[in-house]
Design a protein around this motif. Structure first.
Motif, mmCIF file in Angstrom:
data_model
loop_
_atom_site.group_PDB
_atom_site.id
_atom_site.type_symbol
_atom_site.label_atom_id
_atom_site.label_comp_id
_atom_site.label_asym_id
_atom_site.label_seq_id
_atom_site.Cartn_x
_atom_site.Cartn_y
_atom_site.Cartn_z
ATOM 1 N N GLN A 184 0.824 -1.210 0.000
ATOM 2 C CA GLN A 184 0.000 0.000 0.000
ATOM 3 C C GLN A 184 0.857 1.259 0.000
ATOM 4 O O GLN A 184 0.500 2.263 -0.614
ATOM 5 C CB GLN A 184 -0.954 -0.006 1.198
ATOM 6 N N ARG B 239 -5.189 5.386 -5.221
ATOM 7 C CA ARG B 239 -6.058 5.755 -4.103
ATOM 8 C C ARG B 239 -7.319 4.907 -4.121
ATOM 9 O O ARG B 239 -7.833 4.551 -5.183
ATOM 10 C CB ARG B 239 -6.444 7.238 -4.173
ATOM 11 N N LEU B 240 -7.810 4.586 -2.937
ATOM 12 C CA LEU B 240 -9.068 3.878 -2.788
ATOM 13 C C LEU B 240 -10.176 4.867 -2.476
ATOM 14 O O LEU B 240 -9.955 5.857 -1.763
ATOM 15 C CB LEU B 240 -8.952 2.842 -1.668
ATOM 16 N N GLN C 82 -7.006 1.799 4.334
ATOM 17 C CA GLN C 82 -6.490 1.259 3.073
ATOM 18 C C GLN C 82 -5.552 0.084 3.310
ATOM 19 O O GLN C 82 -5.415 -0.790 2.438
ATOM 20 C CB GLN C 82 -5.798 2.358 2.254
ATOM 21 N N HIS D 18 -7.766 -2.866 3.680
ATOM 22 C CA HIS D 18 -8.240 -3.240 2.350
ATOM 23 C C HIS D 18 -7.174 -4.044 1.604
ATOM 24 O O HIS D 18 -7.480 -5.077 0.981
ATOM 25 C CB HIS D 18 -8.607 -1.971 1.574
ATOM 26 N N LEU E 29 -13.737 1.550 0.664
ATOM 27 C CA LEU E 29 -13.318 1.383 2.056
ATOM 28 C C LEU E 29 -14.490 1.314 3.027
ATOM 29 O O LEU E 29 -14.277 1.195 4.242
ATOM 30 C CB LEU E 29 -12.392 2.542 2.458
#
Length: 459
Positions: free
Chosen positions: A275, A284-285, A301, A304, A290
């Protein structure tokens, strides 16, 4: 960090929580060292001869060059392989859910690749998009130097999500000469001289019947290696002072989170490292992605990343190609697993702005300033000091602020590049032999392409 010593030179990473090693090692021993070559630009900088062969299929011509049954090549800025007209339908029973479902499929088999370095080990990695209702299987078949062949070994059944199948490695695959250990195909007894002389890869793309959905595979590669057994490696000469601005995340602040994904903390070094570099490249999430994470958890993150690198057979987040494949699910990123032969090669990457995730194992006293020992751990190398020491984002830290570390060059290169070491009981066990993950843009700059090519990675 990881659970146990495997019966192979390969060091499996980040499987389950392992107690830090604090006892002393056995007596020092010198092993055979790799032959060296000279850097023409700087004869003083001796570097090991290459012991790694990389082959990747990435172009439209590559995808058209294999044997396709139900698949087709697509052109564009990122060429790939998709299901065209399915070759048939087959049932798959997911061993982790017990559910059986029918899937349409198509296959693609690569041409035979003759390894420039007859290999004691081979690792396959891939980059793909698998929308809901799709997944892929990746296999390898090798020919030995004695003229016989391996069976088709399944290296992964993989999907970016977990709603259709559980991504998994496959245990209990061996022919008496070689064995699959999670993500690595290894010769059972390399001391006999037997090696893999060549190999082919096979992709099987799956989708739910009655849909037009398809996986898209952008990159498929195999890394064969024959790193000599050694307790020590030649010292390299510092050649770069540079530090990259890579985000810092601690795995330890996640201790006890999500037992279903190996419980956070010490088991999450690999996804935490992944990450960091994904975000360095701008990945980017979204809040929607999320939303499943407990809102009280910091750095969701990282949670995730753990969930979506988790190998349900291995029961951990440390499957090397699964991490590279996860990175490649982010827009315009590629990921590969390879081995490097020296810190000089790592400096080449850092100079071009490419950080690396490295695998190492060591006793507490072997790495000054670490404060722990480990049977296998991932760190993110982000630069070098003016003295040549290694600057690493070490996720095994109490807080994000404590992640940046500086480790002594000579100590660090040895614990990373060696293939043999002593554990706390004085037993000879495996080292990782320079394994690393490299994540880089789908369309790298000229300098980045040059650096990747220099370390044997096709772009």
């Amino acid at each position: 960090m990881r659970r146990a010593e495997p019966p192979s030179r390969r060091t499996v990473l980040a499987a389950a929580v392992a107690a830090a090693v604090t006892a002393g090692a056995g007596p020092a021993a010198a092993g055979p060292e790799a032959p060296v070559t000279t850097d023409a630009a700087d004869p003083a900088r001796a570097v090991p001869a290459r012991t790694v062969d990389n082959r990747a299929w990435v172009s439209y011509g590559d995808w058209r060059g294999g044997t396709a049954k139900g698949t087709g090549a697509v052109a564009g800025t990122r060429p790939g392989l998709v299901i065209a007209k399915p070759a048939g339908t087959a049932a798959y029973t997911d061993p982790h859910t017990g559910k059986t479902a029918e899937w349409q499929y198509g296959t693609w088999t690569s041409p035979v690749h003759r390894l420039a370095v007859p290999a004691a080990e081979a690792i396959v990695s891939w980059n793909a998009r698998t929308p809901a209702g799709t997944w892929i299987q990746i296999e390898i078949k090798g020919t030995y130097t004695d003229g016989t062949s391996t069976p088709w070994y399944v290296m992964a059944r993989w999907a970016a999500g977990d709603q259709d199948i559980r991504r998994t490695s496959v245990d209990d695959q061996s022919d008496g000469k070689s064995t699959v250990w999670t993500d690595t195909l290894a010769i059972d007894d390399a001391s006999t001289g037997l090696r893999l002389a060549s190999c082919r890869l096979r992709l099987t793309l799956h989708r739910k019947p009655g849909t037009k959905a398809t996986p898209t595979v952008w990159r498929l590669g195999v890394m064969g290696s024959d790193v000599p057994d050694r307790f020590t490696v030649p010292a390299s000469v510092p050649g770069l002072a540079k530090e990259l601005a890579v985000p810092r995340y601690s795995q330890e602040i996640h201790k006890g989170q999500y037992p279903e994904y190996d419980n956070g903390g010490e088991a999450w070094c690999s996804p935490t490292s992944s990450q960091m570099i994904i975000e360095y490249w701008g990945g980017r999430l979204t809040d929607g992605q999320l939303a499943w994470v407990d809102p009280s958890y910091a750095d969701p993150q990282v949670c995730h990343a753990a969930r979506y690198t988790y190998d349900y057979q291995y029961a951990g987040c440390g499957n090397w190609p699964f991490n590279a494949a996860y990175a490649a699910t982010f827009k315009d990123l590629q990921g590969v697993v390879t081995r490097l032969g020296s810190l000089t090669e790592l400096e080449t990457l850092i100079a071009a702005g490419i950080p690396a995730i490295t695998s190492q194992s060591f006793l507490k006293e072997e790495l000054t300033g670490a404060g722990y020992g480990t049977a296998g751990h991932l760190m993110t190398v982000i630069g070098f000091t003016a003295d040549g020491d290694v600057i690493a984002n070490d996720p095994f830290s109490a807080s994000n602020e404590a992640v940046r570390r500086v480790y002594r060059r000579r100590e660090w290169e040895n614990i990373w590049l060696r293939t043999k070491r002593y554990n706390a009981s004085g037993k000879v066990v495996s080292g990782t032999g320079g394994v690393c993950y490299l994540y880089f843009p789908a369309r790298p700059s000229k300098a980045q392409s040059k650096a990747l090519t220099a370390v044997g990675v096709r772009v």
